[in-house]
Design a protein around this motif. Structure first.
Motif, short mmCIF file in Angstrom:
data_model
loop_
_atom_site.label_atom_id
_atom_site.label_comp_id
_atom_site.label_asym_id
_atom_site.label_seq_id
_atom_site.Cartn_x
_atom_site.Cartn_y
_atom_site.Cartn_z
N VAL A 64 0.87 -1.17 0.00
CA VAL A 64 0.00 0.00 0.00
C VAL A 64 0.91 1.22 0.00
O VAL A 64 1.92 1.24 0.71
CB VAL A 64 -0.93 0.00 1.23
N ASP A 152 -3.66 1.15 -3.52
CA ASP A 152 -3.75 -0.21 -3.00
C ASP A 152 -2.64 -1.09 -3.57
O ASP A 152 -1.83 -0.66 -4.40
CB ASP A 152 -5.15 -0.81 -3.20
N ARG A 158 -7.26 4.61 -4.26
CA ARG A 158 -8.49 4.29 -3.53
C ARG A 158 -8.98 5.42 -2.64
O ARG A 158 -10.14 5.40 -2.21
CB ARG A 158 -8.25 3.04 -2.69
N ARG A 179 -8.40 4.29 6.50
CA ARG A 179 -8.34 3.75 5.14
C ARG A 179 -7.05 2.97 4.91
O ARG A 179 -7.06 1.96 4.22
CB ARG A 179 -8.50 4.88 4.13
N LEU A 183 -6.89 -0.91 3.77
CA LEU A 183 -6.13 -1.35 2.58
C LEU A 183 -5.08 -2.39 2.95
O LEU A 183 -4.84 -3.32 2.18
CB LEU A 183 -5.49 -0.15 1.87
N GLU A 186 -6.55 -5.89 3.13
CA GLU A 186 -6.96 -6.56 1.89
C GLU A 186 -5.91 -7.57 1.48
O GLU A 186 -4.72 -7.40 1.73
CB GLU A 186 -7.16 -5.53 0.78
#
Length: 190
Positions: A64, A152, A158, A179, A183, A186
């Protein structure tokens, strides 16, 4: 003073929803809701990198990235630097790369030796790219110092925040930190 006045007015505009679902280049200030993720533009014509051997965003794929545009004599940019340093400290081991893109506002800021001195004085340890030709700035359709984008692991933008993260209690640092955490959770690409 002029920047703060503009950001205050822009934040009020965003607060009433005028900037909903715009591309970051069309937004005014604050949290920029994206209608959908889009592919992060590549870095262009970077004169020098500090604190990294990487030379492109592609090299950070799988991580990220918090990519922020700044310049060292911008008070609004300086207000955000402690947040970026904390993100680097708190999340680097989990896969976050904070990447500063130093794009000069004034001629003295384009001198590599001045930037190097400021990186040391400001204790910036994360990677910084020097964008003296404004090529990356233009590639990203950037319009304001400071701006930060969250990219991302696949290389898609994003989230975006324009302006000081905590201007007038806007809670931008909390929003962007949340955020980043999402991320990082994920799944990695296979």
């Amino acid at each position: 003073m002029q920047r703060r006045t503009f950001l205050e007015a822009a934040a009020a505009t965003v607060a009433i929803g005028v900037a909903a679902c715009m591309h970051p280049a069309d937004a005014l200030a604050g949290d920029v809701p994206l209608a959908r993720a889009y592919r992060a533009p590549e870095l262009a014509e970077i004169e020098k990198f500090f604190h990294t051997k990487a030379s492109s965003l592609r090299e950070f794929r799988g991580q990220v990235v918090a990519l922020h545009f700044w310049t060292y004599s911008c008070s609004n940019c300086l207000a955000n630097l402690p947040h970026y340093a904390r993100w680097h400290h708190d999340f680097a081991a989990a896969g976050l790369v904070v990447l500063g893109v130093h794009t000069p506002e004034f001629s003295e800021e384009a001198k590599i030796e001045n930037v190097a001195e400021q990186l040391q004085a400001l204790k910036i340890e994360y990677p910084v790219a020097i964008d003296n030709q404004f090529a990356t700035w233009k590639q990203w359709k950037n319009r304001y110092w400071p701006t930060v984008h969250l990219i991302d692991r696949r290389g898609d933008v994003r989230a975006t925040w324009i302006g000081e993260l905590n201007w007038k209690a806007s809670r931008g640092e909390v929003t962007m930190r949340s955020r980043i955490e999402a991320l990082l959770k994920e799944q990695r690409d296979s």
